[in-house]
Design a protein around this motif. Sequence first.
Motif, PDB file in Angstrom:
ATOM      1  N   ALA A  30       0.832  -1.205   0.000  1.00  0.00           N
ATOM      2  CA  ALA A  30       0.000   0.000   0.000  1.00  0.00           C
ATOM      3  C   ALA A  30       0.867   1.256   0.000  1.00  0.00           C
ATOM      4  O   ALA A  30       0.599   2.209  -0.741  1.00  0.00           O
ATOM      5  CB  ALA A  30      -0.931  -0.004   1.210  1.00  0.00           C
ATOM      6  N   MET A  31       1.928   1.252   0.796  1.00  0.00           N
ATOM      7  CA  MET A  31       2.780   2.438   0.884  1.00  0.00           C
ATOM      8  C   MET A  31       3.576   2.663  -0.400  1.00  0.00           C
ATOM      9  O   MET A  31       3.893   3.800  -0.733  1.00  0.00           O
ATOM     10  CB  MET A  31       3.688   2.340   2.107  1.00  0.00           C
ATOM     11  CG  MET A  31       2.899   2.410   3.419  1.00  0.00           C
ATOM     12  SD  MET A  31       3.917   2.242   4.896  1.00  0.00           S
ATOM     13  CE  MET A  31       4.502   3.933   5.039  1.00  0.00           C
ATOM     14  N   ARG A  32       3.873   1.591  -1.110  1.00  0.00           N
ATOM     15  CA  ARG A  32       4.547   1.747  -2.412  1.00  0.00           C
ATOM     16  C   ARG A  32       3.612   2.352  -3.460  1.00  0.00           C
ATOM     17  O   ARG A  32       4.067   2.944  -4.428  1.00  0.00           O
ATOM     18  CB  ARG A  32       5.036   0.391  -2.925  1.00  0.00           C
ATOM     19  CG  ARG A  32       6.281  -0.110  -2.281  1.00  0.00           C
ATOM     20  CD  ARG A  32       6.766  -1.382  -2.985  1.00  0.00           C
ATOM     21  NE  ARG A  32       7.758  -2.060  -2.198  1.00  0.00           N
ATOM     22  CZ  ARG A  32       7.542  -3.206  -1.539  1.00  0.00           C
ATOM     23  NH1 ARG A  32       6.375  -3.818  -1.606  1.00  0.00           N
ATOM     24  NH2 ARG A  32       8.509  -3.745  -0.828  1.00  0.00           N
ATOM     25  N   LEU A  95      -5.098   2.713   4.941  1.00  0.00           N
ATOM     26  CA  LEU A  95      -6.152   1.831   5.465  1.00  0.00           C
ATOM     27  C   LEU A  95      -7.198   1.513   4.403  1.00  0.00           C
ATOM     28  O   LEU A  95      -7.658   0.374   4.297  1.00  0.00           O
ATOM     29  CB  LEU A  95      -6.804   2.471   6.695  1.00  0.00           C
ATOM     30  CG  LEU A  95      -5.913   2.533   7.935  1.00  0.00           C
ATOM     31  CD1 LEU A  95      -6.565   3.395   9.016  1.00  0.00           C
ATOM     32  CD2 LEU A  95      -5.581   1.146   8.463  1.00  0.00           C
ATOM     33  N   GLU A  96      -7.570   2.508   3.600  1.00  0.00           N
ATOM     34  CA  GLU A  96      -8.519   2.253   2.505  1.00  0.00           C
ATOM     35  C   GLU A  96      -7.933   1.263   1.508  1.00  0.00           C
ATOM     36  O   GLU A  96      -8.647   0.373   1.023  1.00  0.00           O
ATOM     37  CB  GLU A  96      -8.897   3.562   1.823  1.00  0.00           C
ATOM     38  CG  GLU A  96      -9.811   4.418   2.680  1.00  0.00           C
ATOM     39  CD  GLU A  96     -10.003   5.838   2.158  1.00  0.00           C
ATOM     40  OE1 GLU A  96     -10.960   6.484   2.614  1.00  0.00           O
ATOM     41  OE2 GLU A  96      -9.203   6.308   1.321  1.00  0.00           O
ATOM     42  N   GLY A  99      -8.502  -2.199   2.503  1.00  0.00           N
ATOM     43  CA  GLY A  99      -9.878  -2.689   2.500  1.00  0.00           C
ATOM     44  C   GLY A  99     -10.708  -2.287   3.696  1.00  0.00           C
ATOM     45  O   GLY A  99     -11.769  -2.879   3.937  1.00  0.00           O
ATOM     46  N   LEU A 100     -10.286  -1.285   4.456  1.00  0.00           N
ATOM     47  CA  LEU A 100     -11.075  -0.806   5.576  1.00  0.00           C
ATOM     48  C   LEU A 100     -11.989   0.328   5.116  1.00  0.00           C
ATOM     49  O   LEU A 100     -11.678   1.028   4.152  1.00  0.00           O
ATOM     50  CB  LEU A 100     -10.175  -0.297   6.711  1.00  0.00           C
ATOM     51  CG  LEU A 100      -9.528  -1.389   7.584  1.00  0.00           C
ATOM     52  CD1 LEU A 100      -8.345  -2.031   6.902  1.00  0.00           C
ATOM     53  CD2 LEU A 100      -9.099  -0.812   8.919  1.00  0.00           C
ATOM     54  N   THR A 101     -13.087   0.518   5.808  1.00  0.00           N
ATOM     55  CA  THR A 101     -13.953   1.676   5.606  1.00  0.00           C
ATOM     56  C   THR A 101     -13.445   2.750   6.545  1.00  0.00           C
ATOM     57  O   THR A 101     -13.346   2.525   7.759  1.00  0.00           O
ATOM     58  CB  THR A 101     -15.420   1.329   5.947  1.00  0.00           C
ATOM     59  OG1 THR A 101     -15.830   0.261   5.102  1.00  0.00           O
ATOM     60  CG2 THR A 101     -16.321   2.530   5.761  1.00  0.00           C
ATOM     61  N   VAL A 102     -13.110   3.918   6.005  1.00  0.00           N
ATOM     62  CA  VAL A 102     -12.433   4.940   6.807  1.00  0.00           C
ATOM     63  C   VAL A 102     -13.251   6.234   6.836  1.00  0.00           C
ATOM     64  O   VAL A 102     -13.611   6.777   5.807  1.00  0.00           O
ATOM     65  CB  VAL A 102     -11.025   5.237   6.245  1.00  0.00           C
ATOM     66  CG1 VAL A 102     -10.305   6.284   7.098  1.00  0.00           C
ATOM     67  CG2 VAL A 102     -10.193   3.960   6.166  1.00  0.00           C
TER      68      VAL A 102
END
Length: 190
Positions: A30-32, A95-96, A99-102
Amino acid sequence: MAADFAAARLNMVESQVRTNDVTDVRLHDAMRAIPREGLIPAERSFQAYADTAVEYAPDRYLLRPREVSKLLQALKPQAGERALAIAAPYAAAVLEALGLTVDRLDGDDLTAVSGSNYDLIIVEGAVTRAPESWLAALVLGGRLGVIEREGPTGKAALYLRAEDGIGRRTLFDAMAPVLKGFEPQAGFAF
């Protein structure tokens, strides 16, 4: 210029994230992929991947990659969970991607949590102590990751809501600017 940012993102993960015991490959991926430079003013985009907190709005900063990745890993985010990102646009994007709802809270009153039932809350900025309103917004098993700071150095803390109350554990030393309104209060001492 875009190729420079892509290389900088890769370098950030390899030199600031992985070398600091962040082993969650999902976080690396994700960070990449997430362009930090898009979250800050264009005139500061050159700082996006530096080992420093970068101001994205007046008195608001993206945490250093080391701190935000270690906090995220400690929170153990899982797809499908509901998260609250307080003054945390980069952490929200990560986080998104996982797959989280943020929900995002980035207004003038950062203690005014409008919802509750959060599995996870993360803050990109230091506070003296986590306010009760943040802890009250956690579900059973919910986690809060925040840097608490009264002096020059802060400590990352993980709070966990359990059936018998809220537990707190210190995770690591961390440097982060104190969020406006959360400065230590001067007191009288002998």
